[in-house]
Write an enzyme that holds these catalytic residues in place. Structure first.
Site, mmCIF file in Angstrom:
data_model
loop_
_atom_site.group_PDB
_atom_site.id
_atom_site.type_symbol
_atom_site.label_atom_id
_atom_site.label_comp_id
_atom_site.label_asym_id
_atom_site.label_seq_id
_atom_site.Cartn_x
_atom_site.Cartn_y
_atom_site.Cartn_z
ATOM 1 N N THR A 14 22.681 20.157 -37.451
ATOM 2 C CA THR A 14 22.950 19.790 -36.053
ATOM 3 C C THR A 14 24.394 19.367 -35.823
ATOM 4 O O THR A 14 24.975 19.647 -34.777
ATOM 5 C CB THR A 14 22.017 18.622 -35.637
ATOM 6 O OG1 THR A 14 20.683 19.096 -35.730
ATOM 7 C CG2 THR A 14 22.281 18.139 -34.236
ATOM 8 N N THR A 90 19.569 17.506 -41.230
ATOM 9 C CA THR A 90 18.766 16.366 -41.700
ATOM 10 C C THR A 90 17.372 16.785 -42.180
ATOM 11 O O THR A 90 16.776 16.088 -42.996
ATOM 12 C CB THR A 90 18.605 15.303 -40.587
ATOM 13 O OG1 THR A 90 18.022 15.926 -39.446
ATOM 14 C CG2 THR A 90 19.932 14.681 -40.228
HETATM 15 N N1 ASP Z 1 17.247 21.402 -37.648
HETATM 16 C C1 ASP Z 1 18.434 20.685 -38.030
HETATM 17 C C2 ASP Z 1 18.703 20.964 -39.491
HETATM 18 O O1 ASP Z 1 18.074 20.395 -40.336
HETATM 19 C C3 ASP Z 1 18.249 19.233 -37.774
HETATM 20 C C4 ASP Z 1 19.435 18.370 -38.112
HETATM 21 O O2 ASP Z 1 20.460 18.758 -38.590
HETATM 22 O O3 ASP Z 1 19.333 17.168 -37.835
HETATM 23 O O4 ASP Z 1 19.541 21.779 -39.803
#
Ligand code: ASP
Length: 345
Positions: A14, A90
């Site tokens: 993200t 994440t």
């Molecule tokens: N869907 C994203 C990922 O894991 C969520 C994030 O980065 O917080 O790449």
């Protein structure tokens, strides 16, 4: 004065995404986009280089092959940098941090994973403070000039955690991660307050090397009352599975029904490694506490103590990847390799 050299490895997530105007969905952009939104990077009196995954990923697409790429990128540049920061989505960050903690043997430099819940281009982003503090931590030294945090960590929402102790616990709040069974290694406020006594250091005589082979013939299974005997029997008989992480109840308990115990016993006898971890968020497996737990040990199941599912699964992949026998893997699963489990003395 030595000027710290830090390598930022941008895998995606993200932090580097923007909204696609047509679909409204978040999609990853390249590192230049991040640099553009982070003029503060220029204020560091460090040499900061970057390496970017092409294309950057949503971390749901992370794979063991990409963990090997990450380990290779670090190993090939190990002597050139004082610390590494990995920008990562994440969703699977705890898996990547756990896997790397077992793959990077004899690590004595910081590898700090971070990312964000809001993209860097959004006004209230958490990405700016996460990345800037992660860089500071990756460059931090002890009074005698040694790396202060020479282990694989996640820095997120002002907390530095041992990576293989973390779990993503929140899909919405800024503090996305928890480390239920091990305290934070540092908290960032006005100062970064390190808990040096909690930080893992590789023993001095282990040379840095990487485990490049991972065996993904493993699975994790969560028990629930009413789970069907056919399902257990079929899963535990699967020929192509070598390790099973069993997420049991409470302090490591499971049904005492003969069909269940027999399936486990047969699987252990056939060379599968079954590791018992609790599906509770915190606390540890204690297989001697209840009769139900004792039955599991008799069936050949080993204790995963207070390991997270992320750690247990990736540790099995690495240990089998090293070519160890089932018996050797069972022994190692009950020992701490990179601070991933607590054994009461
Ligand atoms: N869907 C994203 C990922 O894991 C969520 C994030 O980065 O917080 O790449």
């Amino acid at each position: 004065m030595h000027k710290p050299h830090i390598l930022i490895i941008y895998t995606g997530g993200t932090i580097g995404m923007v909204k696609n105007a047509d679909t409204g969905a978040l999609e990853p952009l390249d590192f230049n986009h991040l640099r553009h939104h982070l003029p503060e990077l220029r204020l560091f009196d460090f040499t900061i280089d970057n390496y970017q995954f092409t294309p950057p990923l949503d971390s749901s697409d992370m794979t063991p092959e990409l963990w090997v790429s990450l380990a290779d990128i670090i190993a090939e540049r190990y002597d050139r940098y004082d610390g590494f920061v990995i920008l990562h989505g994440t969703d699977t960050m705890s898996f990547t941090a756990s896997a790397l903690s077992f793959m990077l043997e004899g690590l004595n430099k910081p590898v700090i994973l971070t990312g964000s819940q809001l993209p860097i281009g959004v006004m209230r982003t958490d990405g700016r403070e996460n990345l800037i503090t992660a860089i500071e931590i990756a460059a931090a030294l002890t009074a005698d000039g040694q790396p202060r945090v020479p282990e694989v960590c996640i820095f997120f929402a002002s907390h530095l955690y041992r990576g293989n102790r973390t779990t993503k616990e929140n899909a919405e709040k800024f503090n996305a991660f928890a480390s239920y069974n091990y305290p934070p290694l540092a908290r960032a406020g006005i100062n970064i307050n390190y808990q040096d006594q909690l930080i893992h250091r590789s023993s001095g005589n282990t040379q840095f090397s990487i485990n490049r082979t991972l065996d993904n013939r493993v699975l994790a299974l969560t028990l629930f009352p009413g789970i069907r005997p056919e399902l257990i029997e079929n899963v535990f008989r699967m020929p192509d599975i070598r390790g099973i992480v069993l997420r049991t109840f409470g302090s490591g308990n499971a049904p005492t029904a003969p069909w269940f115990v027999d399936a486990l016993q047969q699987a252990s006898l056939s060379g599968k490694v079954i590791v018992n971890i609790t599906q509770c968020q915190s606390g540890s497996v204690e297989m001697g506490l209840y009769r139900t737990g004792v039955m599991l040990s008799r069936a050949g199941v080993v204790s995963g103590h207070d390991m997270t599912v992320e750690s247990a699964v990736t540790k099995l992949m690495v240990l089998f990847g090293k070519g160890l026998s089932a018996e050797e893997v069972r022994i190692q699963m009950e020992r701490s390799i990179a601070g991933e489990l607590t054994i009461e003395q």
